[in-house]
Structure formats: C-alpha cells, structure tokens
Design an enzyme around this catalytic site. Structure first.
Site, PDB file in Angstrom:
ATOM      1  CD  GLU A  16     -22.700 -24.964  -9.538  1.00  0.00           C
ATOM      2  OE1 GLU A  16     -22.176 -24.975 -10.674  1.00  0.00           O
ATOM      3  OE2 GLU A  16     -23.924 -25.085  -9.365  1.00  0.00           O
ATOM      4  CG  HIS A  73     -13.825 -27.551 -18.386  1.00  0.00           C
ATOM      5  ND1 HIS A  73     -13.584 -26.205 -18.159  1.00  0.00           N
ATOM      6  CD2 HIS A  73     -13.469 -27.761 -19.684  1.00  0.00           C
ATOM      7  CE1 HIS A  73     -13.122 -25.652 -19.263  1.00  0.00           C
ATOM      8  NE2 HIS A  73     -13.040 -26.565 -20.193  1.00  0.00           N
TER       9      HIS A  73
END
Length: 230
Positions: free
Chosen positions: A97, A104
């Site tokens: 994760e 990003h």
C-alpha cells in the site's frame, strides 16, 4: 451463448480458487513473525519516511483484506490485522500500500491514468448493466433501433470498467515491486520472511488478473450480442 457460459464458469472456478488460495496464503504467512518485531503500521511509516513522504497518514480500517491507499485523503488504510500484527503477511500488505503512495509522490503515469478514470468508471459501473439489459428489452418489445442505441451505450460504459481493470494491473504489480525492493534493500526482512511476502503479493496480484480477464470476457459477450442483432 453456450461458449460464453463455459468460459464464465471456468473463470468463476479460477476466481474462487485464487481467492481461497490468497486467504490461505495470508493465514499461513501470518504465522511467520518478523524478527525485527515491527507491526504493519510501523513498516508502513518507515517506508514512507525512507521515500521522503511525510504528508501521508497510516490509519486502521475495519475488515479483512480491506487495505488500500486513498490518494485524495492521502491515507494508507490498513485492515485491523495488518495494522497491528508483526508478521510477513502484514509487512507485505503494508509495504504494498505504501508502494501506491510512492507512485503518487513520483507521479507514476499508470496511477495517474487510473485516478483520472475513477469518476467516469464509478458512474459507468452503476448504469452499464441497466443500459445493456434495458437495450435488450427495448429491442424485443419497443424498437430495434432505440434498443440497439441503448445497448451500445451500455456496452461503452461497461468497456470503461474493463479498461480500468486492465490499467489497474501495472499499477498493482508496480506497487508490489516497489514494496519488495524496499523490503530487501532496507534489510527489513530475512530471506524466509521475504519469500513469504513475495508469495503473498504474487497471489494478491492474481486476483486482479482474473478480474480483468473476466471483465473482458463479459464485454466480448455483450459485443457479440450487439453485432448479432445488427
């Protein structure tokens, strides 16, 4: 028609197998406790720090295998077990994760593309099935021309979801790759723990592959219906 049902049945069996295999793998690797004693939350926080990311929070979320990265809120959402436990499975999920958060931060193109599609796909997924079946009913009971138009609109909306599922594949595989590289280069896991983490992420990725193939098969089925009615 029969061919589609055979393929759909096979995909269902494969999907069920992969899902059960994933759950059993995580259950097994949850018993391999980390020598460094770090929890999933601590693993995630360290990976974020090592990548110079300080504006993303690691939080706990209810459920099992509900782990995800929220780019709009900038949160790593770890399921309760992953958040608190100190084992190879938790380390794999937490690092994966965080891999999305790194994507990003680095403006990874595939993640950007997927994020741009989210608003469109969220709407299309709600109405595609209604449009498809509504089109089939209209073709039978009202007007073939109107029905074909509605059916085509539904197929286009469904195709957006299929496209999204395939764009998701490189995003998920890249996040796992980033996670495993960091876990290895940072000496976070020993060889046994690293192999367990790698195997866990491999089976998690396969769920996305099966979903994408299933979506494509269904899309081709709808397209065949449309072409067959013309």
């Amino acid at each position: 028609m029969i061919g589609y049902y055979i393929i759909a049945g096979l995909l269902f069996v494969v999907s069920l197998y992969v899902s059960n295999k994933l759950k059993s793998k995580f259950k097994h690797y949850s018993k391999i406790h980390l020598q460094n004693g770090m929890s999933g939350r601590e693993i995630a926080e360290k990976m974020l720090q090592d990548n110079g990311i300080y504006d993303v929070k690691v939080i706990s979320t209810p459920g099992m295998l509900t782990d995800h990265y929220n780019p709009s809120k900038k949160t790593i959402n770890l399921s309760e077990a992953v958040y608190t436990q100190r084992n190879a499975a938790a380390a794999a999920v937490a690092a994966h994760e965080c891999g999305h958060a790194v994507q990003h931060a680095k403006a990874y193109s595939w993640l950007q593309m997927r994020s741009q599609l989210v608003p469109v796909v969220s709407v299309a997924s709600k109405f595609s099935q209604w449009a498809i079946f509504g089109g089939l009913i209209l073709m039978t009971m009202v007007s073939v021309g109107i029905g074909q138009t509605v059916l085509l609109v539904g197929i286009i909306m469904y195709a957006m979801g299929t496209l999204f599922s395939f764009i998701t594949l490189p995003v998920e595989y890249d996040a796992s790759k980033r996670a495993l590289v960091w876990l290895e280069t940072g000496n976070m896991l020993n060889s046994k723990e690293h192999k367990a983490a790698e195997d866990s992420l491999k089976w998690a990725a396969r769920t996305y592959v099966v979903a994408a193939i299933g979506s494509l098969a269904t899309l081709l089925y709808f397209v065949s219906i449309y072409l067959g009615r013309n």
